[in-house]
Design an enzyme around this catalytic site. Structure first.
Site, short mmCIF file in Angstrom:
data_model
loop_
_atom_site.label_atom_id
_atom_site.label_comp_id
_atom_site.label_asym_id
_atom_site.label_seq_id
_atom_site.Cartn_x
_atom_site.Cartn_y
_atom_site.Cartn_z
N TYR A 68 34.87 73.19 23.10
CA TYR A 68 33.70 74.02 22.86
C TYR A 68 32.96 73.51 21.63
O TYR A 68 33.18 73.95 20.50
CB TYR A 68 34.08 75.49 22.68
CG TYR A 68 34.96 76.06 23.78
CD1 TYR A 68 35.05 75.44 25.03
CD2 TYR A 68 35.70 77.21 23.57
CE1 TYR A 68 35.85 75.95 26.03
CE2 TYR A 68 36.49 77.73 24.59
CZ TYR A 68 36.58 77.10 25.81
OH TYR A 68 37.38 77.62 26.80
N PRO A 94 37.13 85.50 34.21
CA PRO A 94 37.74 86.74 34.70
C PRO A 94 36.78 87.62 35.50
O PRO A 94 37.23 88.54 36.19
CB PRO A 94 38.19 87.45 33.42
CG PRO A 94 37.23 86.95 32.37
CD PRO A 94 36.97 85.52 32.73
N THR A 114 30.75 87.28 47.99
CA THR A 114 29.80 87.65 49.02
C THR A 114 29.18 89.01 48.74
O THR A 114 29.70 89.81 47.98
CB THR A 114 30.50 87.71 50.38
OG1 THR A 114 31.45 88.78 50.36
CG2 THR A 114 31.22 86.41 50.68
#
Length: 279
Positions: free
Chosen positions: A56, A203, A208
């Site tokens: 990062y 998480p 759909t």
């Protein structure tokens, strides 16, 4: 009642709902100031597990967290990851688990985080070009030297986890996992059997429209947001799951942490468990 705490490695207690620093901007300017405020607010709200990595920003995230939070309050765990480096032919990021690289990244993380020991250090990915025993063995050596407290892995299979555990104790696993993406359910089961912390990255993710509609329905019934439902499901699904949702906004941070207070009924849990059958 779902437990809100977990002991990583059997002795390092943290609040199960943590914070992932991947999305915090680190470049100088207003966004960085907001990042500092978000990190501080997380701790004010009782977060005791913050996840970052060398990847990062090439260490910039580690420096940001140190600026925001050092000297660290008692009980705060900042875990970081090593094993990805700018060592490709043109300086691009690639997996690099060579012992010298891992050792250097740990040394630099200690300096950036301003600590003498990293209580939980995770291997970001297993480098297929370096023997697993060399990678995990290097972390074991660093632990013996007192520079690492506990060792974790990320994005591993059950077989890789078992092989690593033959070399050294593994305290955590960080794999992609959420309500609608349970590919690593066997790894979660292995962690649960061994008492290993499972930190799902990504998480919260939506699939759909049918699945989203069902989550939205449960959210309405519980007076919560779909994101809170996804996090509450993770906390309820297994006692070893430690979600680390990331955000660069304080309002989203507060929303995420409030998920801990949701109480799902068995009926809600059953509806969410069955989502993959229709997704």
């Amino acid at each position: 009642m779902t437990s809100t705490a977990f002991c990583i490695g059997g002795d390092l207690e943290v609040r199960r709902l943590g914070f992932g620093a991947m999305h915090l901007p680190t470049e100088p300017g207003p966004d960085r100031e907001t990042s500092l405020a978000v990190a501080r607010r997380a701790v004010e709200l009782g977060v005791t597990l913050i996840d970052t990595a060398y990847l990062y920003g090439g260490g910039a995230s580690e420096e940001l967290l140190a600026e925001a939070l050092h000297p660290y309050p008692d009980g705060l765990l900042i875990t970081t990851k090593v094993g990805v480096a700018r060592s490709g032919p043109s300086g691009e990021w690639r997996l690099d688990g060579r012992p010298a690289v891992l050792r250097e990244q740990v040394e630099q993380a200690l300096r950036r985080l301003r600590v003498e020991r990293i209580e939980l250090l995770q291997l970001h990915r297993i480098d297929p070009e370096t023997p697993l025993a060399d990678q995990v063995g290097t972390l074991r050596d660093l632990r013996a030297e007192g520079k690492i407290g506990r060792i974790g892995l990320s994005e591993v299979t059950v077989d890789e986890l078992n092989r690593a555990r033959e070399i050294v104790d593994i305290a955590s696993v960080q794999n992609r996992y959420n309500l609608l993406d349970r590919e690593h359910e066997p790894v979660l089961a292995a962690c649960e059997a061994a008492g290993i912390a499972f930190l799902p990255w990504r998480p919260v993710a939506w699939g759909t429209s049918g699945a989203k509609a069902e989550v939205a329905s449960v959210a309405t019934e519980l007076d919560a947001t779909p994101t809170q439902i996804a996090l509450a499901w993770l906390l309820d699904h297994s006692p070893v799951i430690l979600p680390i949702p990331g955000t660069a906004r304080i309002d989203h941070l507060e929303e995420n942490l409030a998920a801990e207070r949701l109480a799902m009924t068995p009926a809600h849990r059953d509806r969410l468990d069955r989502l993959l059958e229709v997704a």
